[in-house]
Design a protein around this motif. Structure first.
Motif, PDB file in Angstrom:
ATOM      1  N   CYS A  41      33.198  -1.033  31.534  1.00 41.29           N
ATOM      2  CA  CYS A  41      34.600  -1.272  31.180  1.00 41.29           C
ATOM      3  C   CYS A  41      34.776  -1.350  29.673  1.00 41.29           C
ATOM      4  CB  CYS A  41      35.098  -2.571  31.808  1.00 41.29           C
ATOM      5  SG  CYS A  41      35.240  -2.456  33.587  1.00 41.29           S
ATOM      6  N   LYS A  42      33.815  -1.988  29.015  1.00 43.76           N
ATOM      7  CA  LYS A  42      33.905  -2.116  27.556  1.00 43.76           C
ATOM      8  C   LYS A  42      33.811  -0.756  26.890  1.00 43.76           C
ATOM      9  CE  LYS A  42      32.423  -6.633  25.862  1.00 43.76           C
ATOM     10  NZ  LYS A  42      31.235  -7.408  25.480  1.00 43.76           N
ATOM     11  N   ILE A  43      32.863   0.091  27.370  1.00 47.48           N
ATOM     12  CA  ILE A  43      32.725   1.442  26.808  1.00 47.48           C
ATOM     13  C   ILE A  43      34.035   2.208  27.004  1.00 47.48           C
ATOM     14  CG2 ILE A  43      31.545   3.668  27.090  1.00 47.48           C
ATOM     15  CD1 ILE A  43      29.012   2.085  27.817  1.00 47.48           C
ATOM     16  N   TYR A  44      34.575   2.102  28.216  1.00 48.50           N
ATOM     17  CA  TYR A  44      35.833   2.797  28.538  1.00 48.50           C
ATOM     18  C   TYR A  44      36.957   2.414  27.578  1.00 48.50           C
ATOM     19  CZ  TYR A  44      40.249   3.267  31.136  1.00 48.50           C
ATOM     20  OH  TYR A  44      41.541   3.504  31.503  1.00 48.50           O
ATOM     21  N   THR A  45      37.199   1.116  27.428  1.00 49.75           N
ATOM     22  CA  THR A  45      38.314   0.714  26.557  1.00 49.75           C
ATOM     23  C   THR A  45      38.031   1.082  25.095  1.00 49.75           C
ATOM     24  OG1 THR A  45      37.405  -1.517  26.594  1.00 49.75           O
ATOM     25  CG2 THR A  45      39.329  -1.130  27.939  1.00 49.75           C
ATOM     26  N   THR A  46      36.776   0.953  24.669  1.00 47.62           N
ATOM     27  CA  THR A  46      36.453   1.270  23.275  1.00 47.62           C
ATOM     28  C   THR A  46      36.681   2.757  22.984  1.00 47.62           C
ATOM     29  OG1 THR A  46      34.740  -0.411  23.406  1.00 47.62           O
ATOM     30  CG2 THR A  46      34.692   1.026  21.485  1.00 47.62           C
TER      31      THR A  46
ATOM     32  N   GLY B 124      47.031   8.784  32.390  1.00 53.18           N
ATOM     33  CA  GLY B 124      46.727   7.588  33.177  1.00 53.18           C
ATOM     34  C   GLY B 124      45.469   6.893  32.678  1.00 53.18           C
ATOM     35  N   ILE B 125      44.447   7.664  32.386  1.00 53.87           N
ATOM     36  CA  ILE B 125      43.194   7.075  31.918  1.00 53.87           C
ATOM     37  C   ILE B 125      43.395   6.460  30.538  1.00 53.87           C
ATOM     38  CG2 ILE B 125      40.873   7.680  31.094  1.00 53.87           C
ATOM     39  CD1 ILE B 125      40.538   9.305  33.601  1.00 53.87           C
ATOM     40  N   ASN B 126      44.209   7.106  29.728  1.00 59.72           N
ATOM     41  CA  ASN B 126      44.520   6.522  28.418  1.00 59.72           C
ATOM     42  C   ASN B 126      45.290   5.217  28.593  1.00 59.72           C
ATOM     43  OD1 ASN B 126      46.670   6.195  26.147  1.00 59.72           O
ATOM     44  ND2 ASN B 126      44.987   7.337  25.227  1.00 59.72           N
ATOM     45  N   SER B 127      46.313   5.267  29.429  1.00 56.25           N
ATOM     46  CA  SER B 127      47.160   4.092  29.609  1.00 56.25           C
ATOM     47  C   SER B 127      46.371   2.927  30.196  1.00 56.25           C
ATOM     48  CB  SER B 127      48.325   4.460  30.523  1.00 56.25           C
ATOM     49  OG  SER B 127      49.143   3.365  30.716  1.00 56.25           O
ATOM     50  N   GLY B 128      45.455   3.223  31.126  1.00 54.20           N
ATOM     51  CA  GLY B 128      44.653   2.177  31.768  1.00 54.20           C
ATOM     52  C   GLY B 128      43.945   1.281  30.763  1.00 54.20           C
ATOM     53  N   ALA B 129      43.438   1.894  29.678  1.00 55.41           N
ATOM     54  CA  ALA B 129      42.701   1.108  28.684  1.00 55.41           C
ATOM     55  C   ALA B 129      43.621   0.104  27.980  1.00 55.41           C
ATOM     56  CB  ALA B 129      42.055   2.043  27.663  1.00 55.41           C
ATOM     57  N   TYR B 130      44.850   0.542  27.716  1.00 57.17           N
ATOM     58  CA  TYR B 130      45.794  -0.364  27.053  1.00 57.17           C
ATOM     59  C   TYR B 130      46.318  -1.417  28.022  1.00 57.17           C
ATOM     60  CZ  TYR B 130      45.584   2.766  23.095  1.00 57.17           C
ATOM     61  OH  TYR B 130      45.123   3.490  22.042  1.00 57.17           O
ATOM     62  N   VAL B 131      46.603  -0.963  29.267  1.00 58.87           N
ATOM     63  CA  VAL B 131      47.078  -1.912  30.280  1.00 58.87           C
ATOM     64  C   VAL B 131      46.007  -2.978  30.545  1.00 58.87           C
ATOM     65  CG1 VAL B 131      47.789  -2.169  32.684  1.00 58.87           C
ATOM     66  CG2 VAL B 131      48.676  -0.277  31.343  1.00 58.87           C
ATOM     67  N   ALA B 132      44.737  -2.557  30.542  1.00 58.98           N
ATOM     68  CA  ALA B 132      43.647  -3.513  30.790  1.00 58.98           C
ATOM     69  C   ALA B 132      43.715  -4.665  29.789  1.00 58.98           C
ATOM     70  CB  ALA B 132      42.296  -2.818  30.696  1.00 58.98           C
ATOM     71  N   GLU B 133      43.943  -4.346  28.526  1.00 51.79           N
ATOM     72  CA  GLU B 133      44.019  -5.400  27.508  1.00 51.79           C
ATOM     73  C   GLU B 133      45.261  -6.261  27.705  1.00 51.79           C
ATOM     74  OE1 GLU B 133      41.540  -6.164  25.097  1.00 51.79           O
ATOM     75  OE2 GLU B 133      40.566  -4.889  26.572  1.00 51.79           O
ATOM     76  N   ILE B 134      46.378  -5.628  28.088  1.00 53.87           N
ATOM     77  CA  ILE B 134      47.608  -6.384  28.348  1.00 53.87           C
ATOM     78  C   ILE B 134      47.380  -7.354  29.504  1.00 53.87           C
ATOM     79  CG2 ILE B 134      49.987  -6.201  29.180  1.00 53.87           C
ATOM     80  CD1 ILE B 134      50.163  -3.475  27.781  1.00 53.87           C
ATOM     81  N   VAL B 135      46.783  -6.840  30.595  1.00 53.24           N
ATOM     82  CA  VAL B 135      46.572  -7.670  31.784  1.00 53.24           C
ATOM     83  C   VAL B 135      45.576  -8.793  31.485  1.00 53.24           C
ATOM     84  CG1 VAL B 135      45.696  -7.682  34.156  1.00 53.24           C
ATOM     85  CG2 VAL B 135      47.152  -5.824  33.390  1.00 53.24           C
ATOM     86  N   ARG B 136      44.538  -8.459  30.712  1.00 56.55           N
ATOM     87  CA  ARG B 136      43.541  -9.475  30.384  1.00 56.55           C
ATOM     88  C   ARG B 136      44.188 -10.628  29.615  1.00 56.55           C
ATOM     89  NH1 ARG B 136      38.492 -10.181  27.483  1.00 56.55           N
ATOM     90  NH2 ARG B 136      39.230  -8.967  25.722  1.00 56.55           N
TER      91      ARG B 136
END
Lengths: 243, 240
Positions: free
Chosen positions: A80-85, A119-131
């Motif tokens: 997950c960290k690699i993905y968001t980075t 979607g894959i791009n947005s997921g990384a940003y949404v992940a930080e928002i949700v976290r």
């Protein structure tokens, strides 16, 4: 000088007529706009699901009891960290070009490729928002859930996530607006959304100004409408707090 | 019932609990008092593993709960906990606050849980609040609901973490009244509190904690009548 300007103004009507009315071209814009909105909605749903999964994995990993680290969770957390980075550290335009010309180079369904990229791009940003949203819920809430004997997932599902959702709704709205505008990048791989149609019409009529200004106005109107709706929703939610 | 052996807990370099051994018998009402920062809340929170002990073992009815292989959720279902800040779930009605855990853990069906909730709410005089949300209740009402929510799991022991410290003074009585009733029914209770009157009246044993140790303990009347440790005497002279 002044006569040139007057001449430009009088030509304007004809140029917009060519770009929008002639040959029923306005239908092409509407079709493009439909694709743009469709892509945004599907990509956002995709992004939210991906983002929630990533956020839950990341918080679950961070909240483990010391000395009882789960190995599988550790690996998932690293992924997950690699993905968001990677996603947050590279330009969206480059990502979309990679999806379109490298990974799915042979695919003809540019709409789907666009959705995957967005979607894959947005997921990384949404992940930080949700976290951030999950962490904003008082730790006493999950302690209460756990002390009643509920498991981690049940506590998240029934207690923490519903409360976090309310806190992240404004940021999620902003993400929707960003994503909506970013769909214009997908025209680079040839998906027939609004900007693509505008460029195509500009090419055909040898006049880019009317279609581009027209499409910009369409984006703007939709964003203004959505921002208004968002404001109404937020006021509703705040009212229920004061119950 | 709960056996604590050589329990230590530190946060970073700060040692909060220093080698505590203690046993809590069925039916006992153990009241823990002491100055803030003495480790009494941490001790209580270790009993159901909301805080993970740094060293030592805790056994609940023969189950070593500090063993990583133990399913802590199963143990927690038998240990109710009441918090200082109530921690009711603001996104649910009172009824759902109470029935969520019994239903999700398959202890009861929804119908059984609803009946249990109604019966328990009646007992604390709040049956008309079943469909309200926590934000609509006063602090005292919230805490009585929090007690009911824990009781709905039919726990064998109840842990109270300063249950009246966040309440307006006029609401303290109604919460203590519910706790007294519970004590009379024979519930095993461990209570961290600043309510000395409650400790004296309801407690079967008082523990005085300071600096991560249990400095002194006794049956309440003897404890308050002639404390032995200088630190206890000093503390009691300030709070009584």
């Amino acid at each position: 000088m002044l006569s040139e300007f007057i001449q430009w103004l009088t030509d304007l009507g004809g140029r917009f007529h060519t770009a929008f009315i002639e040959g029923d071209r306005w239908k092409l814009y509407l079709e493009g706009l439909g694709v743009t909105v469709g892509m945004t909605v599907v990509a956002l749903i995709f992004g939210v699901i991906l983002g929630v999964v990533v956020a839950v994995i990341r918080t679950a990993h961070d909240q483990q009891r010391l000395g009882q680290r789960n190995f599988l969770l550790g690996i998932l957390n690293i992924l997950c960290k690699i993905y968001t980075t990677v996603i947050r550290g590279t330009p969206m335009m480059v990502q979309i070009l990679i999806w379109g010309f490298v990974i799915f180079a042979s695919s003809r369904n540019k709409f789907m490729v666009g959705i995957v990229g967005l979607g894959i791009n947005s997921g990384a940003y949404v992940a930080e928002i949700v976290r951030g949203g999950l962490m904003s819920v008082d730790v006493g809430q999950s302690e209460a859930g756990r002390s009643l004997g509920l498991g981690y997932l049940d506590t998240m599902r029934f207690i923490v996530i519903p409360q976090a959702f309310k806190n992240i709704l404004p940021s999620l709205g902003n993400e929707f607006i960003t994503l909506f505008k970013d769909t214009s990048l997908v025209n680079a791989i040839g998906a027939a959304e609004l900007t693509y149609e505008a460029m195509r019409i500009g090419g055909r009529t040898y006049d880019y100004m009317p279609p581009l200004i027209g499409s910009a106005l369409m984006y703007l109107v939709i964003v203004i409408i959505f921002t208004g709706l968002q404001g109404i929703l937020e006021r509703r939610l705040r009212q229920s707090d004061r119950r | 019932m709960i056996d604590v052996k050589h329990l230590s807990k530190s946060f970073g370099n700060h040692l909060v609990l220093d080698d505590i051994s203690e046993h809590i018998h069925p039916g006992e009402k153990v009241v823990i008092i002491g100055p803030s920062g003495s480790g009494k809340s941490t001790f209580l929170r270790c009993l159901n593993l909301l805080e993970a002990p740094t060293r030592g073992t805790i056994t609940f009815e023969g189950t070593a709960i500090t063993d990583p292989k133990t399913n802590i959720d199963l143990v927690r279902r038998q240990m109710g906990m009441v918090f200082q800040h109530f921690n009711l779930f603001p996104n649910m009605t009172i009824r759902r606050n109470i029935t969520l855990a019994p239903v999700r853990t398959k202890l009861m069906s929804q119908v059984e849980a609803d009946d249990t909730a109604t019966a328990l709410l009646k007992r604390v005089g709040l049956e008309e609040k079943a469909d309200s949300y926590p934000a609509q209740l006063s602090g005292g009402q919230k805490q009585r609901i929090a007690i009911v929510r824990a009781l709905a799991m039919k726990p064998k022991v109840m842990l109270f973490d300063e249950p009246t410290s966040a309440l307006d003074p006029e609401m303290v009585g109604e919460v203590l009244e519910v706790m007294k009733q519970l004590a009379q029914e024979g519930m095993t209770m461990v209570v961290v509190t600043h309510e000395m009157g409650f400790a004296r009246e309801v407690g079967s044993r008082v523990l005085f904690m300071d600096g991560g140790h249990i400095l002194e303990q006794n049956e309440p009347h003897a404890f308050f009548a002639n404390p032995k440790e200088p630190r206890t005497i000093e503390f009691l002279s300030k709070v009584l």
